[in-house]
Design a protein around this motif. Sequence first.
Motif, short mmCIF file in Angstrom:
data_model
loop_
_atom_site.label_atom_id
_atom_site.label_comp_id
_atom_site.label_asym_id
_atom_site.label_seq_id
_atom_site.Cartn_x
_atom_site.Cartn_y
_atom_site.Cartn_z
N ARG A 351 0.84 -1.22 0.00
CA ARG A 351 0.00 0.00 0.00
C ARG A 351 0.87 1.27 0.00
N GLU A 352 1.92 1.23 -0.80
CA GLU A 352 2.84 2.37 -0.89
C GLU A 352 2.37 3.29 -2.01
N PHE A 353 1.39 4.13 -1.73
CA PHE A 353 0.82 4.98 -2.77
C PHE A 353 1.42 6.38 -2.74
N ALA A 354 1.37 7.05 -3.89
CA ALA A 354 1.92 8.41 -3.98
C ALA A 354 0.80 9.42 -3.86
N GLY A 355 1.16 10.61 -3.38
CA GLY A 355 0.18 11.70 -3.30
C GLY A 355 0.20 12.53 -4.58
N PHE A 356 -0.72 13.46 -4.69
CA PHE A 356 -0.80 14.26 -5.93
C PHE A 356 0.30 15.33 -6.00
N GLU A 357 1.12 15.42 -4.96
CA GLU A 357 2.25 16.36 -5.02
C GLU A 357 3.44 15.69 -5.73
N LEU A 358 3.26 14.45 -6.17
CA LEU A 358 4.33 13.70 -6.83
C LEU A 358 4.95 14.50 -7.97
N LYS A 359 6.30 14.47 -8.02
CA LYS A 359 7.01 15.24 -9.06
C LYS A 359 7.90 14.32 -9.88
N ALA A 360 8.15 14.71 -11.13
CA ALA A 360 9.12 13.99 -11.96
C ALA A 360 10.50 14.23 -11.36
N GLN A 361 11.33 13.18 -11.33
CA GLN A 361 12.68 13.32 -10.75
C GLN A 361 13.72 12.80 -11.74
N ALA A 362 14.26 13.75 -12.52
CA ALA A 362 15.15 13.40 -13.63
C ALA A 362 16.35 12.56 -13.18
N SER A 363 16.86 12.82 -11.98
CA SER A 363 18.08 12.12 -11.55
C SER A 363 17.82 11.12 -10.42
N LEU A 364 16.62 10.59 -10.36
CA LEU A 364 16.28 9.63 -9.31
C LEU A 364 17.25 8.44 -9.33
N VAL A 365 17.73 8.04 -8.14
CA VAL A 365 18.61 6.87 -8.10
C VAL A 365 17.87 5.71 -7.42
N LEU A 366 18.31 4.51 -7.76
CA LEU A 366 17.65 3.33 -7.17
C LEU A 366 18.35 2.94 -5.87
N ALA A 367 19.66 3.07 -5.86
CA ALA A 367 20.43 2.74 -4.65
C ALA A 367 21.76 3.47 -4.72
#
Length: 367
Positions: A351-367
């Motif tokens: 149940r890990e849901f996102a809110g509507f404030e969610l933003k695109a993250q160009a440099s998101l890292v996985l680890a």
Amino acid sequence: MGDQLFRQLIIKIRDLQTLILGIESSCDETAAAVVANGQEIRSSIVASQLDVHAKYGGVVPELASREHLRAIVPVVRQALELAGASLPDLSAVAVTVGPGLVGSLLVGVTYAKALCFACKIPLIAANHVEGHIHSVLLENPEIAFPALALVVSGGHTHLFEVREIGDYRLLGKTRDDAAGEAYDKVAKLLGYGYPGGPIIDRLAAFGNPRAVKFTLAKMKGNELDFSFSGLKTAVLRWTEKNDIADEVARRKQLQNPRFEDWLAATPQRTLDLLASFQATVIQELLRRTVVSAEQLGVESVIVAGGVASNRGLRDQAASEKSLSFYFPSPGLATDNAAMIAAAAFPKFQRREFAGFELKAQASLVLA
Ligand code: KG4
Ligand code: ZN
């Protein structure tokens, strides 16, 4: 009364399955897919922008965003239709939030948010790189953890330890170009179209991989990091020494070439160069993977991303008898949304849901 019971029964059956609509728009493919229970692909639609970017020899970010805007509504509609699903059937909508081109990501993220808001459906944020790993897990649920994951595409060359689903440790990554990017740049230099990987892969089979000697990158610091820029420069030096301007110009003039046309327009010395380039890329990727598998005592290796389609890489991996390599099926190696819906399934279960404030993250890292 009978009717009402029937309707309740249908609702109960629907609740038993988790139907996730995945949306992917991180680079130059607009994709949507419906996946049931994280495993069963009901539909997977990919609208490619290759024709738009081919003449520039790479992805043009502004054009990519515009094409996503054009494609997103029909692509999602087609994915739902093909799956025989309508919006109220969906358990969640999963969207790639990063990493990727920010303008491209924004289209998918904004669309997914609007859909979830209007239809009151939970929203899930997915990492594109984790999506690639799930393109393999989705078809091979038997893979035991810990495993290694080598994600090789136009934007990434990352080696992870996968301790379990959702728990990753970065072991090494490219210090400069990604493996697919090296293919694309070499292809551009030699007058082949974009993307370069598929055509070089096929032509390499006709050349001698030992003809041109390239040296492998030596890494100071983390020996599990990768590097491809030296190899790219070595190819540039080879083209300068061999004076190939005429053949490059001839290839650039080919109109809608088929593979036979590319082959006919490629002299043996260039086929040998391509075979040697490909052999070096594969060696660069596999030697670090094998070393870290030995260090960690891991036996299973997931290979994902566009470069995972490479025939030479698959053949070479098959000869590493001490390791079991897992590759995605053809439609799942390059960017798609089935992998995004699959990556979202464990998050749905938590149940890990996102809110509507969610933003695109160009440099998101996985680890
Ligand atoms: O995963 P993908 O669709 O997009 C990114 O996330 O980057 O990967 C595209 C990349 C391109 O660089 C393309 O040249 C490369 O994957 N590629 C290949 C092959 N097919 C696609 N590289 C080597 N051999 C292939 N057969
Ligand atoms: Zn990708």
